[in-house]
Structure formats: C-alpha cells, structure tokens
Design an enzyme around this catalytic site. Structure first.
Site, mmCIF file in Angstrom:
data_model
loop_
_atom_site.group_PDB
_atom_site.id
_atom_site.type_symbol
_atom_site.label_atom_id
_atom_site.label_comp_id
_atom_site.label_asym_id
_atom_site.label_seq_id
_atom_site.Cartn_x
_atom_site.Cartn_y
_atom_site.Cartn_z
ATOM 1 N N ASN A 92 62.191 65.433 24.412
ATOM 2 C CA ASN A 92 63.467 65.955 24.341
ATOM 3 C C ASN A 92 63.911 65.810 23.060
ATOM 4 O O ASN A 92 64.929 66.720 22.820
ATOM 5 C CB ASN A 92 64.246 65.588 25.437
ATOM 6 C CG ASN A 92 65.748 65.652 25.186
ATOM 7 O OD1 ASN A 92 66.130 66.741 25.488
ATOM 8 N ND2 ASN A 92 66.422 64.632 24.888
ATOM 9 N N SER A 143 63.560 75.938 23.853
ATOM 10 C CA SER A 143 64.888 76.674 23.546
ATOM 11 C C SER A 143 64.608 77.938 23.654
ATOM 12 O O SER A 143 63.512 78.709 23.676
ATOM 13 C CB SER A 143 64.991 76.655 21.948
ATOM 14 O OG SER A 143 66.442 77.321 21.594
ATOM 15 N N TYR A 156 64.190 76.118 13.071
ATOM 16 C CA TYR A 156 64.385 75.554 14.352
ATOM 17 C C TYR A 156 63.543 76.575 15.480
ATOM 18 O O TYR A 156 62.754 75.864 16.316
ATOM 19 C CB TYR A 156 65.843 75.317 14.765
ATOM 20 C CG TYR A 156 66.295 74.902 16.192
ATOM 21 C CD1 TYR A 156 66.152 73.624 16.458
ATOM 22 C CD2 TYR A 156 66.446 75.759 17.313
ATOM 23 C CE1 TYR A 156 66.375 73.038 18.001
ATOM 24 C CE2 TYR A 156 66.649 75.343 18.489
ATOM 25 C CZ TYR A 156 66.441 73.944 18.677
ATOM 26 O OH TYR A 156 66.798 73.476 20.070
#
Length: 266
Positions: A92, A143, A156
């Site tokens: 995580n 994501s 990211y």
C-alpha cells in the site's frame, strides 16, 4: 457473510495513515492479526493500539520503504515477530506530487519508482517462499491513473501502471496457491492529498489556484459520476474483500474504487 480472515496474518506496508490505516483496522475487525510497516513511527503506534483494542495481535516495523534495506529489515522484523508466518500481503505504501513531464528529472523518476513500485517488488520477494508453501493472497494498491493516465502526475501514473503489470504477471506465475489482485483507487481524501507537498498543495501550484479550489477543479475535469473524493474506508473494504475467502475465485483482477472515473469497458 464470513470472510474467513479470523486468525490470519496480514502485513500492510504504509499502514500508518490514510488507506493503510483504515486497512489495518478493517483487518483487525475481521479478527486478522496485523503487521504494519511504515516510516511514520508515531502514527503507526496509534494504529497499532487501535487494532490491538479489537483483540488481535499487532506488530510494527519502522523503516524507509523506498530503500532495499528498509523493506528487507522491516519485513524480517515482522516475520520474526509472527514466527515466520504470513497469509496476506497488502502493498500500500506510496507517494506522489503533481508535476509535468518537464519537471520530473532522473532523480525524481528514481524516487517515485523506488517507493511506489520497487517497495512492492521487494516486499513480495520476501514473502513468496512462505506463500508458495502454504498458499496466500497478495493485494497491491495501484491507482485509476494506472489505467487512465492524466497529463499529471506522469511519474506517479507510470509507477502505478507498473504495479498492475506486476499484479497480472504474478497472478499467472503463482497460481493456484497464491491469489494476486490489485485495487485501483481514484482520488481518496487522505494525507496523501492533504499533507504539505501532497497532491492538493502541488495541484494548487500546477493550476495556480488555492489547494481546495484546485482539487475541486480537477474533479470537474475528471467528470467523476459520484462527484466527490472517496474515503479511506471505502478502499479498505475492497482490500479486505479481495484478501478474504469471499473472493476465492478472484485473481489477476483490478478492482476500481474510483467514483466512476474509469470510462473504458475493458
């Protein structure tokens, strides 16, 4: 419905704040024992106390998970504390900032990939021998930007796309004894957004707006059907489900918890 998690041992990286914090508590509510790895010792101890109050065993390990040694030492500490036992790994930990391609130099790319991707690789590498022998579950936090990248944050998004590729490859390689899945959260209101230098602040700089106004502007651009940011518990619920017996025929899956941000049907 019974989750079958009572008595299981679940390790959670980045378990001190946000989604990780909610996930640790959610597992504890199901009777699972919890191991937490994080760099934030103070917040990690608060989570540990809250989980212990639910009647489960909790051990913690502090370290910089963007480094090989931080992951290795932290995982070794938790494995020793639990008698070399683990049933579930939830990867995580992660961080990011809103910046364009031109603003991401080699050092920034390396830093993003080290924390958001290589920490997952290194944690998995530690537990695979145990899980291969006894079976178990790995759930990776990715994501929505891994599946539907926006112009920013590009580094990211790339790191999270790598997480999905890793998830799919491992699910095929390690079945049938190990199930490997991913969640793909959309914008979730956590310290990831609110901390100094986090998504809200850096989004404000990118859009030349105040942080809150910039976040609202970004949500309008993404046209979220639910028209709000999610809450950490809403992701934790799906993580717990994927780790549980309720998802016993689910592997190689990517579960969106994104308010409807992904438009594709595949």
């Amino acid at each position: 419905m019974e989750t079958g998690l009572k008595g299981k041992v679940a390790f959670i990286t980045g378990g001190a704040n946000g989604i990780g914090r909610s996930t640790a508590i959610a597992f504890a509510k199901e009777g699972a024992h919890v191991g937490i790895l994080d760099i934030d010792e103070a917040e990690m101890q608060k989570v540990a106390e809250a989980a212990k109050a639910l009647g489960v065993t909790v051990h913690t390990a502090a370290g910089d998970l963007s480094t090989a040694r931080g992951v290795s030492d932290g995982m070794d500490k938790l494995l020793a504390a639990f008698g070399n036992r683990i049933d579930i790994l939830v990867n995580n930990v992660g961080s990011g900032a809103i910046r364009s391609f031109d603003d991401v130099d080699d050092a920034a790319w390396d830093a993003t990939l080290a924390l958001n991707f290589m920490s997952y690789v290194r944690a998995i590498r530690k537990v695979l021998p145990i899980l291969r022998e006894k079976g178990g579950v790995i759930v990776n936090n990715a994501s929505d930007l891994a599946r539907q990248p926006e112009p920013v944050p590009i580094d990211y998004s790339v790191s999270k796309a790598a997480v999905l590729s890793l998830t799919k490859a491992l699910a095929r390689a390690e079945g049938p004894k190990i199930r490997v899945n991913a969640v793909a959260p959309g914008p979730i209101w956590t310290p990831f957004w609110t901390k100094p230098g986090g998504f809200a602040e850096t989004m404000g700089k990118y859009h030349t707006m105040e942080p809150q106004a910039a976040v609202e502007h970004e949500m309008k651009l993404r046209q979220l059907p639910l028209q709000r940011l999610g809450e950490p518990d809403e992701v934790a619920n799906v993580l717990v489900f994927l780790a549980s017996d309720l998802a016993s025929f689910v592997t190689s899956a990517v579960w969106g918890v994104d308010g409807g941000s992904i438009r594709s049907i595949v």
